[in-house]
Every structure is written in structure tokens, then in C-alpha cells.
Design a protein around this motif. Sequence first.
Motif, mmCIF file in Angstrom:
data_model
loop_
_atom_site.group_PDB
_atom_site.id
_atom_site.type_symbol
_atom_site.label_atom_id
_atom_site.label_comp_id
_atom_site.label_asym_id
_atom_site.label_seq_id
_atom_site.Cartn_x
_atom_site.Cartn_y
_atom_site.Cartn_z
ATOM 1 N N GLU A 14 0.822 -1.209 0.000
ATOM 2 C CA GLU A 14 0.000 0.000 0.000
ATOM 3 C C GLU A 14 0.854 1.257 0.000
ATOM 4 O OE1 GLU A 14 -4.200 -0.920 2.081
ATOM 5 O OE2 GLU A 14 -2.604 -0.359 3.454
ATOM 6 N N SER A 15 2.000 1.201 0.695
ATOM 7 C CA SER A 15 2.894 2.353 0.733
ATOM 8 C C SER A 15 4.314 1.886 0.992
ATOM 9 C CB SER A 15 2.457 3.355 1.815
ATOM 10 O OG SER A 15 2.612 2.791 3.103
ATOM 11 N N LEU A 16 5.264 2.752 0.623
ATOM 12 C CA LEU A 16 6.678 2.450 0.790
ATOM 13 C C LEU A 16 7.394 3.754 1.103
ATOM 14 C CD1 LEU A 16 8.926 0.245 0.397
ATOM 15 C CD2 LEU A 16 9.109 1.080 -1.950
ATOM 16 N N VAL A 18 11.266 5.545 2.972
ATOM 17 C CA VAL A 18 12.606 5.379 3.508
ATOM 18 C C VAL A 18 12.574 5.741 4.991
ATOM 19 C CG1 VAL A 18 14.995 6.180 3.381
ATOM 20 C CG2 VAL A 18 13.660 5.926 1.294
ATOM 21 N N VAL A 19 13.245 4.932 5.827
ATOM 22 C CA VAL A 19 13.351 5.211 7.256
ATOM 23 C C VAL A 19 14.817 5.104 7.671
ATOM 24 C CG1 VAL A 19 11.007 4.447 7.841
ATOM 25 C CG2 VAL A 19 12.860 2.799 7.847
ATOM 26 N N ALA A 20 15.191 5.821 8.726
ATOM 27 C CA ALA A 20 16.558 5.770 9.249
ATOM 28 C C ALA A 20 16.772 4.466 10.008
ATOM 29 C CB ALA A 20 16.813 6.956 10.157
ATOM 30 N N GLN A 21 17.981 3.910 9.886
ATOM 31 C CA GLN A 21 18.343 2.707 10.626
ATOM 32 C C GLN A 21 19.164 3.101 11.837
ATOM 33 O OE1 GLN A 21 20.276 0.272 7.486
ATOM 34 N NE2 GLN A 21 19.106 -1.381 8.365
ATOM 35 N N GLN A 22 19.085 2.292 12.902
ATOM 36 C CA GLN A 22 19.935 2.506 14.057
ATOM 37 C C GLN A 22 21.382 2.350 13.613
ATOM 38 O OE1 GLN A 22 18.578 -0.283 17.067
ATOM 39 N NE2 GLN A 22 18.069 1.431 18.389
ATOM 40 N N GLY A 23 22.239 3.227 14.046
ATOM 41 C CA GLY A 23 23.641 3.146 13.686
ATOM 42 C C GLY A 23 23.970 3.807 12.352
ATOM 43 N N GLY A 24 22.990 4.422 11.713
ATOM 44 C CA GLY A 24 23.213 5.111 10.447
ATOM 45 C C GLY A 24 22.676 4.335 9.266
ATOM 46 N N GLY A 25 22.628 4.963 8.146
ATOM 47 C CA GLY A 25 22.102 4.339 6.937
ATOM 48 C C GLY A 25 20.595 4.444 6.876
ATOM 49 N N SER A 26 20.026 3.790 5.888
ATOM 50 C CA SER A 26 18.578 3.844 5.742
ATOM 51 C C SER A 26 18.026 2.470 5.386
ATOM 52 C CB SER A 26 18.171 4.856 4.669
ATOM 53 O OG SER A 26 18.726 4.500 3.426
ATOM 54 N N ALA A 27 16.739 2.339 5.574
ATOM 55 C CA ALA A 27 16.021 1.113 5.273
ATOM 56 C C ALA A 27 14.704 1.511 4.603
ATOM 57 C CB ALA A 27 15.753 0.325 6.549
ATOM 58 N N TRP A 28 13.965 0.537 4.170
ATOM 59 C CA TRP A 28 12.646 0.761 3.587
ATOM 60 C C TRP A 28 11.591 0.211 4.530
ATOM 61 C CZ3 TRP A 28 12.335 3.570 -0.755
ATOM 62 C CH2 TRP A 28 13.451 3.643 -1.581
ATOM 63 N N GLN A 29 10.491 0.935 4.667
ATOM 64 C CA GLN A 29 9.352 0.410 5.423
ATOM 65 C C GLN A 29 8.141 0.428 4.497
ATOM 66 O OE1 GLN A 29 7.680 2.423 8.923
ATOM 67 N NE2 GLN A 29 7.680 0.402 9.864
ATOM 68 N N ALA A 30 7.517 -0.727 4.366
ATOM 69 C CA ALA A 30 6.345 -0.866 3.508
ATOM 70 C C ALA A 30 5.150 -1.282 4.340
ATOM 71 C CB ALA A 30 6.602 -1.920 2.430
ATOM 72 N N VAL A 31 3.990 -0.775 3.983
ATOM 73 C CA VAL A 31 2.736 -1.258 4.559
ATOM 74 C C VAL A 31 2.161 -2.221 3.526
ATOM 75 C CG1 VAL A 31 0.418 -0.661 5.330
ATOM 76 C CG2 VAL A 31 2.354 0.839 5.877
ATOM 77 N N VAL A 32 1.983 -3.476 3.964
ATOM 78 C CA VAL A 32 1.510 -4.519 3.063
ATOM 79 C C VAL A 32 0.170 -5.019 3.571
ATOM 80 C CG1 VAL A 32 2.029 -6.772 2.046
ATOM 81 C CG2 VAL A 32 3.895 -5.186 2.560
ATOM 82 N N ARG A 39 -3.046 -5.602 7.940
ATOM 83 C CA ARG A 39 -1.913 -4.808 7.469
ATOM 84 C C ARG A 39 -0.643 -5.204 8.209
ATOM 85 N NH1 ARG A 39 -6.134 -1.480 6.468
ATOM 86 N NH2 ARG A 39 -6.054 -0.479 4.430
ATOM 87 N N HIS A 40 0.446 -5.234 7.483
ATOM 88 C CA HIS A 40 1.754 -5.575 8.028
ATOM 89 C C HIS A 40 2.708 -4.422 7.760
ATOM 90 C CE1 HIS A 40 0.937 -10.042 8.176
ATOM 91 N NE2 HIS A 40 -0.039 -9.602 7.398
ATOM 92 N N ALA A 41 3.529 -4.059 8.742
ATOM 93 C CA ALA A 41 4.626 -3.106 8.543
ATOM 94 C C ALA A 41 5.867 -3.956 8.300
ATOM 95 C CB ALA A 41 4.805 -2.226 9.762
ATOM 96 N N VAL A 42 6.351 -3.946 7.079
ATOM 97 C CA VAL A 42 7.497 -4.761 6.683
ATOM 98 C C VAL A 42 8.693 -3.836 6.501
ATOM 99 C CG1 VAL A 42 8.412 -6.317 4.917
ATOM 100 C CG2 VAL A 42 5.993 -6.450 5.558
#
Length: 65
Positions: A14-16, A18-32, A39-42
Motif C-alpha cells: 500500500e505504501s513504501l 525510507v526510514v533511518a536505521q539505528q547506527g546510520g544508513g537507511s532502510a525501507w518500510q512498507a505497509v503490506v 496490514r503488516h509493517a514490513v
Amino acid sequence: MDKAAGAVSGGKVESLRVVAQQGGGSAWQAVVLGPDGVRHAVTLAGADGTVTSNTVADQGRETTH
């Protein structure tokens, strides 16, 4: 998006975002949305798209599976 949808059998993203990761960098969070209406937060690693968490909404609160 395919990896996020694949984390939930028969799921649709449903949505995607970018989110910050602990320790730096980034990750993706999707609502599926699963075929059962749940609904799942992946969360996926930013570097390679590996699924790092799948949190399911349960009666207004979240539980991790």
C-alpha cells in the motif's frame, strides 16, 4: 516492492517509504495488506532489500511475528 509484498503471502504493498536505521544508513518500510485484510509493517534493509522485520497490527496494537 516485490520483496515487501513477498513477506506476506498474497500481500499487496500500500505504501513504501525510507526510514533511518539505528547506527546510520537507511532502510525501507512498507505497509503490506494481506488477503485477509490485515496490514503488516514490513522493514527491508536499505543495502540489499532483505526483510528485517514484519510487524502485524492486532486489535489496535502491534505485535511482532
